[in-house]
Write a protein that holds these residues in place. Structure first.
Motif, PDB file in Angstrom:
ATOM      1  N   LYS A  42       0.823  -1.216   0.000  1.00  0.00           N
ATOM      2  CA  LYS A  42       0.000   0.000   0.000  1.00  0.00           C
ATOM      3  C   LYS A  42       0.863   1.275   0.000  1.00  0.00           C
ATOM      4  CE  LYS A  42      -4.198  -1.884   2.136  1.00  0.00           C
ATOM      5  NZ  LYS A  42      -3.810  -3.303   2.060  1.00  0.00           N
ATOM      6  N   PRO A  43       1.663   1.475  -1.043  1.00  0.00           N
ATOM      7  CA  PRO A  43       2.512   2.675  -1.078  1.00  0.00           C
ATOM      8  C   PRO A  43       1.689   3.951  -1.195  1.00  0.00           C
ATOM      9  CG  PRO A  43       2.524   1.564  -3.210  1.00  0.00           C
ATOM     10  CD  PRO A  43       1.803   0.651  -2.262  1.00  0.00           C
ATOM     11  N   SER A  44       2.193   5.006  -0.584  1.00  0.00           N
ATOM     12  CA  SER A  44       1.555   6.321  -0.703  1.00  0.00           C
ATOM     13  C   SER A  44       2.207   7.158  -1.784  1.00  0.00           C
ATOM     14  CB  SER A  44       1.632   7.062   0.637  1.00  0.00           C
ATOM     15  OG  SER A  44       0.925   6.378   1.643  1.00  0.00           O
ATOM     16  N   ILE A  45       3.543   7.026  -1.918  1.00  0.00           N
ATOM     17  CA  ILE A  45       4.291   7.788  -2.925  1.00  0.00           C
ATOM     18  C   ILE A  45       5.184   6.836  -3.708  1.00  0.00           C
ATOM     19  CG2 ILE A  45       6.019   9.584  -3.324  1.00  0.00           C
ATOM     20  CD1 ILE A  45       5.055  10.997  -0.842  1.00  0.00           C
ATOM     21  N   CYS A  46       5.069   6.895  -5.040  1.00  0.00           N
ATOM     22  CA  CYS A  46       5.914   6.115  -5.937  1.00  0.00           C
ATOM     23  C   CYS A  46       6.689   7.069  -6.832  1.00  0.00           C
ATOM     24  CB  CYS A  46       5.086   5.172  -6.807  1.00  0.00           C
ATOM     25  SG  CYS A  46       4.224   3.868  -5.912  1.00  0.00           S
ATOM     26  N   LEU A  47       7.958   6.774  -7.030  1.00  0.00           N
ATOM     27  CA  LEU A  47       8.842   7.668  -7.782  1.00  0.00           C
ATOM     28  C   LEU A  47       9.638   6.879  -8.809  1.00  0.00           C
ATOM     29  CD1 LEU A  47      10.706  10.288  -8.143  1.00  0.00           C
ATOM     30  CD2 LEU A  47      12.089   9.292  -6.305  1.00  0.00           C
ATOM     31  N   GLU A  48       9.735   7.427 -10.024  1.00  0.00           N
ATOM     32  CA  GLU A  48      10.687   6.896 -10.992  1.00  0.00           C
ATOM     33  C   GLU A  48      11.752   7.946 -11.258  1.00  0.00           C
ATOM     34  OE1 GLU A  48      11.281   4.841 -15.366  1.00  0.00           O
ATOM     35  OE2 GLU A  48       9.401   5.899 -15.008  1.00  0.00           O
ATOM     36  N   VAL A  49      13.008   7.549 -11.158  1.00  0.00           N
ATOM     37  CA  VAL A  49      14.130   8.424 -11.496  1.00  0.00           C
ATOM     38  C   VAL A  49      14.614   8.046 -12.884  1.00  0.00           C
ATOM     39  CG1 VAL A  49      16.505   9.053 -10.935  1.00  0.00           C
ATOM     40  CG2 VAL A  49      14.834   8.764  -9.106  1.00  0.00           C
ATOM     41  N   TYR A  55       7.236   4.986 -20.030  1.00  0.00           N
ATOM     42  CA  TYR A  55       6.673   3.630 -20.113  1.00  0.00           C
ATOM     43  C   TYR A  55       6.581   2.968 -18.738  1.00  0.00           C
ATOM     44  CZ  TYR A  55       6.451  -1.387 -21.119  1.00  0.00           C
ATOM     45  OH  TYR A  55       6.096  -2.711 -21.132  1.00  0.00           O
ATOM     46  N   VAL A  56       7.612   3.103 -17.915  1.00  0.00           N
ATOM     47  CA  VAL A  56       7.639   2.400 -16.632  1.00  0.00           C
ATOM     48  C   VAL A  56       6.687   3.032 -15.621  1.00  0.00           C
ATOM     49  CG1 VAL A  56       9.071   1.721 -14.667  1.00  0.00           C
ATOM     50  CG2 VAL A  56       9.978   1.528 -16.998  1.00  0.00           C
ATOM     51  N   ILE A  57       6.769   4.347 -15.426  1.00  0.00           N
ATOM     52  CA  ILE A  57       5.909   4.990 -14.431  1.00  0.00           C
ATOM     53  C   ILE A  57       4.440   4.852 -14.825  1.00  0.00           C
ATOM     54  CG2 ILE A  57       6.022   7.305 -15.452  1.00  0.00           C
ATOM     55  CD1 ILE A  57       6.047   6.475 -11.676  1.00  0.00           C
ATOM     56  N   THR A  58       4.150   4.894 -16.118  1.00  0.00           N
ATOM     57  CA  THR A  58       2.776   4.699 -16.586  1.00  0.00           C
ATOM     58  C   THR A  58       2.313   3.280 -16.304  1.00  0.00           C
ATOM     59  OG1 THR A  58       3.060   6.359 -18.338  1.00  0.00           O
ATOM     60  CG2 THR A  58       1.254   4.779 -18.603  1.00  0.00           C
ATOM     61  N   SER A  59       3.175   2.302 -16.562  1.00  0.00           N
ATOM     62  CA  SER A  59       2.824   0.906 -16.301  1.00  0.00           C
ATOM     63  C   SER A  59       2.577   0.676 -14.819  1.00  0.00           C
ATOM     64  CB  SER A  59       3.938  -0.022 -16.802  1.00  0.00           C
ATOM     65  OG  SER A  59       4.043   0.018 -18.210  1.00  0.00           O
ATOM     66  N   LEU A  60       3.421   1.249 -13.966  1.00  0.00           N
ATOM     67  CA  LEU A  60       3.247   1.094 -12.520  1.00  0.00           C
ATOM     68  C   LEU A  60       1.916   1.678 -12.074  1.00  0.00           C
ATOM     69  CD1 LEU A  60       4.411   0.255  -9.764  1.00  0.00           C
ATOM     70  CD2 LEU A  60       5.542   2.485  -9.657  1.00  0.00           C
ATOM     71  N   ALA A  61       1.577   2.864 -12.576  1.00  0.00           N
ATOM     72  CA  ALA A  61       0.307   3.496 -12.212  1.00  0.00           C
ATOM     73  C   ALA A  61      -0.873   2.661 -12.685  1.00  0.00           C
ATOM     74  CB  ALA A  61       0.234   4.900 -12.811  1.00  0.00           C
ATOM     75  N   LEU A  62      -0.778   2.095 -13.869  1.00  0.00           N
ATOM     76  CA  LEU A  62      -1.870   1.288 -14.406  1.00  0.00           C
ATOM     77  C   LEU A  62      -2.084   0.012 -13.600  1.00  0.00           C
ATOM     78  CD1 LEU A  62      -1.219   1.621 -18.244  1.00  0.00           C
ATOM     79  CD2 LEU A  62      -3.199   2.507 -16.997  1.00  0.00           C
ATOM     80  N   MET A  63      -0.990  -0.620 -13.171  1.00  0.00           N
ATOM     81  CA  MET A  63      -1.148  -1.897 -12.481  1.00  0.00           C
ATOM     82  C   MET A  63      -1.618  -1.752 -11.030  1.00  0.00           C
ATOM     83  SD  MET A  63       2.789  -3.266 -11.845  1.00  0.00           S
ATOM     84  CE  MET A  63       3.361  -2.951 -13.509  1.00  0.00           C
ATOM     85  N   LEU A  64      -1.563  -0.522 -10.483  1.00  0.00           N
ATOM     86  CA  LEU A  64      -1.965  -0.325  -9.091  1.00  0.00           C
ATOM     87  C   LEU A  64      -3.202   0.549  -8.907  1.00  0.00           C
ATOM     88  CD1 LEU A  64       1.527   0.301  -7.390  1.00  0.00           C
ATOM     89  CD2 LEU A  64       0.285  -1.870  -7.602  1.00  0.00           C
ATOM     90  N   PRO A  69      -6.088   3.782  -5.585  1.00  0.00           N
ATOM     91  CA  PRO A  69      -6.211   4.985  -6.419  1.00  0.00           C
ATOM     92  C   PRO A  69      -5.567   6.236  -5.823  1.00  0.00           C
ATOM     93  CG  PRO A  69      -8.294   4.489  -5.334  1.00  0.00           C
ATOM     94  CD  PRO A  69      -7.388   3.337  -5.050  1.00  0.00           C
ATOM     95  N   SER A  70      -5.214   6.182  -4.544  1.00  0.00           N
ATOM     96  CA  SER A  70      -4.710   7.382  -3.858  1.00  0.00           C
ATOM     97  C   SER A  70      -3.198   7.580  -3.970  1.00  0.00           C
ATOM     98  CB  SER A  70      -5.088   7.315  -2.381  1.00  0.00           C
ATOM     99  OG  SER A  70      -4.504   6.166  -1.766  1.00  0.00           O
ATOM    100  N   ILE A  71      -2.481   6.694  -4.641  1.00  0.00           N
ATOM    101  CA  ILE A  71      -1.016   6.814  -4.733  1.00  0.00           C
ATOM    102  C   ILE A  71      -0.640   8.095  -5.465  1.00  0.00           C
ATOM    103  CG2 ILE A  71       1.091   5.794  -5.674  1.00  0.00           C
ATOM    104  CD1 ILE A  71      -0.208   3.060  -5.418  1.00  0.00           C
ATOM    105  N   TYR A  72       0.391   8.768  -4.937  1.00  0.00           N
ATOM    106  CA  TYR A  72       0.937   9.957  -5.603  1.00  0.00           C
ATOM    107  C   TYR A  72       2.193   9.543  -6.359  1.00  0.00           C
ATOM    108  CZ  TYR A  72       2.117  14.857  -6.351  1.00  0.00           C
ATOM    109  OH  TYR A  72       2.384  16.077  -6.926  1.00  0.00           O
ATOM    110  N   TYR A  73       2.207   9.807  -7.661  1.00  0.00           N
ATOM    111  CA  TYR A  73       3.321   9.402  -8.512  1.00  0.00           C
ATOM    112  C   TYR A  73       4.172  10.612  -8.900  1.00  0.00           C
ATOM    113  CZ  TYR A  73       0.673   5.066  -9.054  1.00  0.00           C
ATOM    114  OH  TYR A  73      -0.010   3.896  -8.819  1.00  0.00           O
ATOM    115  N   LEU A  74       5.493  10.407  -8.879  1.00  0.00           N
ATOM    116  CA  LEU A  74       6.428  11.427  -9.345  1.00  0.00           C
ATOM    117  C   LEU A  74       7.408  10.771 -10.306  1.00  0.00           C
ATOM    118  CD1 LEU A  74       6.322  11.811  -5.892  1.00  0.00           C
ATOM    119  CD2 LEU A  74       7.207  14.011  -6.638  1.00  0.00           C
ATOM    120  N   ALA A  75       7.944  11.570 -11.227  1.00  0.00           N
ATOM    121  CA  ALA A  75       8.962  11.077 -12.147  1.00  0.00           C
ATOM    122  C   ALA A  75       9.921  12.208 -12.474  1.00  0.00           C
ATOM    123  CB  ALA A  75       8.318  10.542 -13.429  1.00  0.00           C
ATOM    124  N   THR A  76      11.214  11.878 -12.512  1.00  0.00           N
ATOM    125  CA  THR A  76      12.219  12.882 -12.831  1.00  0.00           C
ATOM    126  C   THR A  76      13.035  12.446 -14.041  1.00  0.00           C
ATOM    127  OG1 THR A  76      14.057  11.966 -11.522  1.00  0.00           O
ATOM    128  CG2 THR A  76      12.452  13.337 -10.349  1.00  0.00           C
TER     129      THR A  76
END
Length: 258
Positions: A42-49, A55-64, A69-76
């Motif tokens: 049950k992660p609250s914040i997911c980050l891709e560096v 492709y990866v951050i989108t896939s992670l968001a789709l699978m979870l 639905p409340s996860i906050y995603y960031l990508a740099t």
């Protein structure tokens, strides 16, 4: 029934942005293989560096997204073109993330200190001349300097700072990066690790490694140091046996996973 991941036909592109390739697919496969654990986590914040095409951050968001639905995603990413491409990829799949144009996590470490529950990284890992590291454009996506470790060795201390106490790091490494040594280095910081997916192609042997803080790791290190500074811990032996076993699978089966 397979879970949703980003569709290649909907992934945006740019000549100066790294497109999804074997390493990207292996990382997403590792996240899929660990999906049940991620849902329980049950992660609250997911980050891709280093998000590149997104492709990866989108896939992670789709699978979870359905279950959490409340996860906050960031990508740099340091490549400004990657910001546009990732944004388009996210929008095409109906998911969202905060995008930050920066080198690794520069300027964000204080903001995110101890808050990130899941961090995914497909770093520049290809051994190259040192002067190619951090170059503008697509070269920065793969140039890793000597042994391909220059950027990886910069990322690991940042991960230790921003990961929460229950944080997980998924890292793509190449056999030439000496992944067993990376695991030993992280063990010294109190992290356990395991190989989630190993994949061999004609050109490279990839290991997707998961790291997490383990309260039993630090005491075992102290005890091992007191008894015999040259003796590896059982955890280290276990990891090394994994890499040895995968080296055998590379020649016999071509791929494998734990």
């Amino acid at each position: 029934m397979p879970y949703k991941t980003a569709q290649i036909r909907l992934v945006s592109s740019h000549p100066e942005v790294y497109e999804p390739c074997d390493d990207s697919f292996a990382l997403v496969d590792a996240l899929l293989a660990d999906r049940t654990n991620l849902l329980e986590h049950k992660p609250s914040i997911c980050l891709e560096v280093g998000c590149g095409s997104g492709y990866v951050i989108t896939s992670l968001a789709l699978m979870l997204k359905e279950e959490i639905p409340s996860i906050y995603y960031l990508a740099t990413d340091m490549n400004p073109h990657a910001m546009r491409v990732t944004r388009e990829t996210l929008q095409a799949h109906g998911v969202d993330a905060e995008l930050i144009n920066t080198d690794i996590m520069s300027g964000l470490e204080k903001r995110l200190e101890g808050l990130v529950d899941v961090m995914v990284v497909n770093p520049p890992y290809v051994p190259t001349p040192e002067d190619e590291v951090g170059q503008a454009g697509i070269t920065s996506a793969w140039a890793g300097g000597e042994d391909g470790r220059v950027v990886i060795d910069r990322i690991l201390p940042v991960a230790d700072t921003i990961l929460s106490e229950r944080g997980w790091l998924y890292l793509v490494t190449l056999a030439a990066n000496n992944p067993s040594q990376i695991c030993r280095s992280m063990r010294e910081k109190g992290y356990a690790s395991r190989i989630v997916v190993q994949r061999s192609t004609e050109e490279e042997s990839l290991h997707i490694i998961k790291f997490w803080r383990d309260p039993e790791v630090r005491p075992s290190l102290k005890e091992a140091s007191t008894q015999n500074r040259s003796a590896p811990t059982r955890l280290g032996e276990s990891l090394l046996s994994q890499f040895s076993r995968f080296s055998f699978w590379k020649s016999s089966n071509g791929s494998g996973s734990l």
